[in-house]
Design a protein around this motif. Structure first.
Motif, mmCIF file in Angstrom:
data_model
loop_
_atom_site.group_PDB
_atom_site.id
_atom_site.type_symbol
_atom_site.label_atom_id
_atom_site.label_comp_id
_atom_site.label_asym_id
_atom_site.label_seq_id
_atom_site.Cartn_x
_atom_site.Cartn_y
_atom_site.Cartn_z
ATOM 1 N N ILE A 64 -1.324 -1.898 -7.456
ATOM 2 C CA ILE A 64 -0.111 -1.884 -7.610
ATOM 3 C C ILE A 64 -0.309 -3.748 -7.635
ATOM 4 C CG2 ILE A 64 0.327 -2.191 -5.347
ATOM 5 C CD1 ILE A 64 2.335 0.109 -7.206
ATOM 6 N N SER A 65 -0.731 -4.607 -7.362
ATOM 7 C CA SER A 65 -0.158 -5.589 -7.727
ATOM 8 C C SER A 65 -0.511 -5.999 -9.437
ATOM 9 C CB SER A 65 -0.743 -6.933 -6.921
ATOM 10 O OG SER A 65 -0.833 -6.196 -5.434
ATOM 11 N N GLU A 66 -1.662 -5.678 -9.540
ATOM 12 C CA GLU A 66 -2.806 -6.037 -10.873
ATOM 13 C C GLU A 66 -0.759 -4.774 -12.114
ATOM 14 O OE1 GLU A 66 -5.717 -5.332 -13.689
ATOM 15 O OE2 GLU A 66 -5.746 -3.547 -12.637
ATOM 16 N N LYS A 67 -0.776 -3.597 -11.683
ATOM 17 C CA LYS A 67 0.623 -3.373 -12.660
ATOM 18 C C LYS A 67 2.379 -3.688 -12.395
ATOM 19 C CE LYS A 67 2.809 1.241 -12.937
ATOM 20 N NZ LYS A 67 2.142 2.745 -11.751
ATOM 21 N N LYS A 68 2.542 -3.835 -11.235
ATOM 22 C CA LYS A 68 3.762 -4.634 -10.865
ATOM 23 C C LYS A 68 4.121 -5.997 -10.949
ATOM 24 C CE LYS A 68 5.678 -1.087 -8.370
ATOM 25 N NZ LYS A 68 7.002 -1.138 -7.492
ATOM 26 N N VAL A 104 0.877 -1.007 -0.521
ATOM 27 C CA VAL A 104 -0.005 0.466 0.212
ATOM 28 C C VAL A 104 0.758 1.161 -0.010
ATOM 29 C CG1 VAL A 104 -1.733 1.354 1.100
ATOM 30 C CG2 VAL A 104 -2.263 -1.137 1.401
ATOM 31 N N LEU A 105 2.043 1.343 0.508
ATOM 32 C CA LEU A 105 3.150 2.367 0.795
ATOM 33 C C LEU A 105 3.438 2.790 -0.919
ATOM 34 C CD1 LEU A 105 4.024 4.785 2.523
ATOM 35 C CD2 LEU A 105 5.446 3.209 3.165
ATOM 36 N N ASP A 106 3.793 1.400 -1.334
ATOM 37 C CA ASP A 106 4.163 1.629 -2.504
ATOM 38 C C ASP A 106 3.696 1.943 -4.119
ATOM 39 O OD1 ASP A 106 6.685 1.034 -4.358
ATOM 40 O OD2 ASP A 106 6.272 -0.515 -5.020
ATOM 41 N N ALA A 107 2.006 1.891 -2.832
ATOM 42 C CA ALA A 107 1.259 1.861 -4.350
ATOM 43 C C ALA A 107 1.077 3.560 -3.987
ATOM 44 C CB ALA A 107 -0.276 1.430 -3.706
ATOM 45 N N ARG A 108 0.729 4.369 -2.730
ATOM 46 C CA ARG A 108 0.740 5.261 -2.320
ATOM 47 C C ARG A 108 1.850 6.041 -2.991
ATOM 48 N NH1 ARG A 108 -1.643 4.439 2.927
ATOM 49 N NH2 ARG A 108 -3.756 4.520 2.376
ATOM 50 N N GLU A 109 3.173 6.032 -2.680
ATOM 51 C CA GLU A 109 4.195 6.798 -3.241
ATOM 52 C C GLU A 109 4.524 6.236 -4.630
ATOM 53 O OE1 GLU A 109 7.811 5.790 -1.347
ATOM 54 O OE2 GLU A 109 7.214 6.864 0.905
ATOM 55 N N THR A 110 3.780 5.335 -5.509
ATOM 56 C CA THR A 110 3.641 5.528 -6.866
ATOM 57 C C THR A 110 2.530 6.793 -7.371
ATOM 58 O OG1 THR A 110 4.685 3.439 -7.159
ATOM 59 C CG2 THR A 110 3.443 4.112 -8.477
ATOM 60 N N GLY A 111 2.026 6.934 -6.329
ATOM 61 C CA GLY A 111 0.527 7.599 -6.418
ATOM 62 C C GLY A 111 -0.565 7.210 -7.609
#
Length: 196
Positions: free
Chosen positions: A122-126, A68-75
């Motif tokens: 983010i999981s879908e994207k990464k 979730v933190l990674d998703a937020r940092e990705t915007g």
């Protein structure tokens, strides 16, 4: 002297705040209440758990929070489709009579939805899109792990190859996130929450 007193008081405040959290990730606390709400929700309302159960679940929960933190940092939390979805969910949640906005459960439910959607996006994207669409990487992965597929051809084992490749990418992603972000677990608080 005054500066030393301020430092001591600040240290006690930080220690006191940490004592009410099971963990802190990159400065963001995971409170005992939040953690146990999620634990109970995912264990049929059962709050009785051993230290080992709670520790294992906390590990999974930390991985979730890191994504979730990674998703937020990705915007991704600024994406208009995401914000609209959250607004719609919050509106639907408010219409339910059993949960008032001032209720702590309301905050947990809304936050759970917000974070679950971010983690999914983010999981879908990464992970998921890459595993589905990168035929060369899938074939390379298959060739490097052929012995796992009981002499099945790539086409026969494709579904399992995708699942295994996704798991490999997710494991690497989590390892990278754990290196990138500061994580502090309060083992004493986890022990206090254990019932057995």
């Amino acid at each position: 002297m005054r500066k030393v007193c301020c430092v001591i008081i600040l240290s006690f405040c930080i220690a006191g705040a940490f004592a009410q959290n099971v963990a802190v990730i990159n400065g963001r606390p995971i409170s005992n209440k939040e953690f146990m709400w999620f634990y109970k929700k995912n264990h049929s309302g059962n709050a009785s758990a051993t230290y080992q159960d709670l520790e294992a679940y906390l590990n999974l929960y930390i991985n979730f929070k890191l994504k979730v933190l990674d998703a937020r940092e990705t915007g991704l939390d600024k994406d208009t489709a995401y914000t609209k979805e959250i607004e719609n969910y919050e509106s639907a949640l408010r219409t339910q009579k059993r949960i008032s906005k001032s209720n702590a459960e309301y905050s947990f439910i809304l936050n759970e939805y917000r974070e679950a959607v971010l983690m999914f996006n983010i999981s879908e994207k990464k992970i998921w899109e890459r595993a589905q669409n990168d035929e060369n990487q899938l074939r390379n992965f298959y060739e490097n792990h052929k012995n796992q597929y009981q002499q099945s051809s790539f086409d026969e084992a494709r579904g399992q190859v995708i699942a295994d490749y996704q798991q490999k990418m997710e494991d690497e992603w989590v390892i990278g996130l754990r290196k990138r972000y500061a994580i502090k677990v309060n083992q004493d608080e986890v022990r206090k929450l254990a019932k057995l």
